[in-house]
Design a protein around this motif. Structure first.
Motif, PDB file in Angstrom:
ATOM      1  N   LEU A   1      -8.384  86.583  19.291  1.00 51.40           N
ATOM      2  CA  LEU A   1      -9.060  85.287  19.268  1.00 51.40           C
ATOM      3  C   LEU A   1      -8.079  84.137  19.016  1.00 51.40           C
ATOM      4  CD1 LEU A   1     -12.169  86.411  17.211  1.00 51.40           C
ATOM      5  CD2 LEU A   1     -11.988  86.173  19.681  1.00 51.40           C
ATOM      6  N   ALA A   2      -6.822  84.326  19.404  1.00 49.19           N
ATOM      7  CA  ALA A   2      -5.808  83.319  19.139  1.00 49.19           C
ATOM      8  C   ALA A   2      -5.966  82.086  20.023  1.00 49.19           C
ATOM      9  CB  ALA A   2      -4.415  83.900  19.335  1.00 49.19           C
ATOM     10  N   ASP A   3      -6.488  82.230  21.224  1.00 45.90           N
ATOM     11  CA  ASP A   3      -6.680  81.085  22.099  1.00 45.90           C
ATOM     12  C   ASP A   3      -7.857  80.250  21.638  1.00 45.90           C
ATOM     13  OD1 ASP A   3      -4.574  81.573  23.762  1.00 45.90           O
ATOM     14  OD2 ASP A   3      -5.742  82.755  25.188  1.00 45.90           O
ATOM     15  N   SER A   4      -7.729  78.961  21.850  1.00 42.26           N
ATOM     16  CA  SER A   4      -8.795  78.048  21.472  1.00 42.26           C
ATOM     17  C   SER A   4      -9.915  78.095  22.512  1.00 42.26           C
ATOM     18  CB  SER A   4      -8.232  76.631  21.400  1.00 42.26           C
ATOM     19  OG  SER A   4      -9.261  75.707  21.225  1.00 42.26           O
ATOM     20  N   ASN A   5     -11.119  77.889  22.065  1.00 43.45           N
ATOM     21  CA  ASN A   5     -12.262  77.819  22.965  1.00 43.45           C
ATOM     22  C   ASN A   5     -12.575  76.378  23.342  1.00 43.45           C
ATOM     23  OD1 ASN A   5     -12.658  80.587  22.967  1.00 43.45           O
ATOM     24  ND2 ASN A   5     -13.923  80.513  21.134  1.00 43.45           N
ATOM     25  N   LEU A   6     -11.773  75.446  22.847  1.00 41.64           N
ATOM     26  CA  LEU A   6     -11.996  74.037  23.144  1.00 41.64           C
ATOM     27  C   LEU A   6     -11.596  73.728  24.583  1.00 41.64           C
ATOM     28  CD1 LEU A   6     -10.534  72.463  19.895  1.00 41.64           C
ATOM     29  CD2 LEU A   6     -12.932  72.730  20.479  1.00 41.64           C
ATOM     30  N   PRO A   7     -12.258  72.772  25.212  1.00 42.50           N
ATOM     31  CA  PRO A   7     -11.847  72.380  26.562  1.00 42.50           C
ATOM     32  C   PRO A   7     -10.505  71.641  26.484  1.00 42.50           C
ATOM     33  CG  PRO A   7     -13.577  70.935  25.767  1.00 42.50           C
ATOM     34  CD  PRO A   7     -13.431  72.031  24.745  1.00 42.50           C
ATOM     35  N   PRO A   8      -9.742  71.624  27.570  1.00 39.29           N
ATOM     36  CA  PRO A   8      -8.457  70.911  27.543  1.00 39.29           C
ATOM     37  C   PRO A   8      -8.670  69.412  27.351  1.00 39.29           C
ATOM     38  CG  PRO A   8      -8.960  71.678  29.760  1.00 39.29           C
ATOM     39  CD  PRO A   8     -10.004  72.246  28.851  1.00 39.29           C
ATOM     40  N   ALA A   9      -7.654  68.759  26.825  1.00 39.51           N
ATOM     41  CA  ALA A   9      -7.709  67.311  26.628  1.00 39.51           C
ATOM     42  C   ALA A   9      -7.912  66.623  27.989  1.00 39.51           C
ATOM     43  CB  ALA A   9      -6.430  66.824  25.967  1.00 39.51           C
ATOM     44  N   TYR A  10      -8.590  65.489  27.984  1.00 44.69           N
ATOM     45  CA  TYR A  10      -9.006  64.833  29.222  1.00 44.69           C
ATOM     46  C   TYR A  10      -7.831  64.526  30.153  1.00 44.69           C
ATOM     47  CZ  TYR A  10     -11.345  61.670  32.427  1.00 44.69           C
ATOM     48  OH  TYR A  10     -11.835  61.087  33.563  1.00 44.69           O
ATOM     49  N   TRP A  11      -6.780  63.920  29.638  1.00 42.81           N
ATOM     50  CA  TRP A  11      -5.650  63.508  30.476  1.00 42.81           C
ATOM     51  C   TRP A  11      -4.554  64.564  30.560  1.00 42.81           C
ATOM     52  CZ3 TRP A  11      -6.439  59.808  33.719  1.00 42.81           C
ATOM     53  CH2 TRP A  11      -7.282  58.760  33.397  1.00 42.81           C
ATOM     54  N   SER A  12      -4.789  65.762  30.072  1.00 41.64           N
ATOM     55  CA  SER A  12      -3.720  66.766  30.095  1.00 41.64           C
ATOM     56  C   SER A  12      -3.355  67.189  31.513  1.00 41.64           C
ATOM     57  CB  SER A  12      -4.116  67.985  29.263  1.00 41.64           C
ATOM     58  OG  SER A  12      -5.205  68.657  29.856  1.00 41.64           O
TER      59      SER A  12
END
Length: 135
Positions: free
Chosen positions: A17-28
């Motif tokens: 579970l090391a990866d984040s489940n958050l969406p990528p930053a908008y301008w990434s």
């Protein structure tokens, strides 16, 4: 029994579970609408080292933190901040190591002078060796 405990310990230690489940930053992974600002952002992102990959710039890295840093750079440039000010802020926050563009601070002088000193010492040794053979 020991083998089962070892297998369970190894399985529990896996970073599943090391990866984040958050969406990528908008301008990434999006470009700025203004081509001039996007060019400034790209130039700056090529000069900043990824904190995770360490051998790649944030422009080339797929690491999540690199995406966050690309987002930060693009947001600040879109807000009108100069790339030099953003670079200075990143260096202040993460240290001079983060920048591929070397600084001229006194701590780096030995790194710049050492190759020159070694070349001079080598030339002096070769000259001495040639003089000894000529006699």
């Amino acid at each position: 029994m020991k083998r089962l405990l070892l297998i369970l310990a190894v399985a529990a230690a896996q970073p599943l579970l090391a990866d984040s489940n958050l969406p990528p930053a908008y301008w990434s992974d999006r470009q700025l609408p203004n081509p001039k600002q996007e060019a400034q952002a790209q130039a700056l992102m090529e000069q900043i080292r990824c904190l995770v990959c360490q051998g790649q710039s944030i422009a080339d890295s797929d690491a999540e933190i690199a995406g966050d840093m690309r987002d930060l750079v693009r947001r600040r440039i879109a807000a009108g901040e100069k790339p030099a000010a953003i670079r200075s802020w990143l260096i202040q926050r993460y240290g001079t190591w983060i920048s591929y563009k070397p600084t001229g601070e006194p701590a780096t002088w030995p790194l710049w002078l050492a190759p020159l000193a070694l070349l001079l010492i080598g030339a002096w040794l070769i000259r001495r060796r040639i003089r000894v053979r000529d006699r």
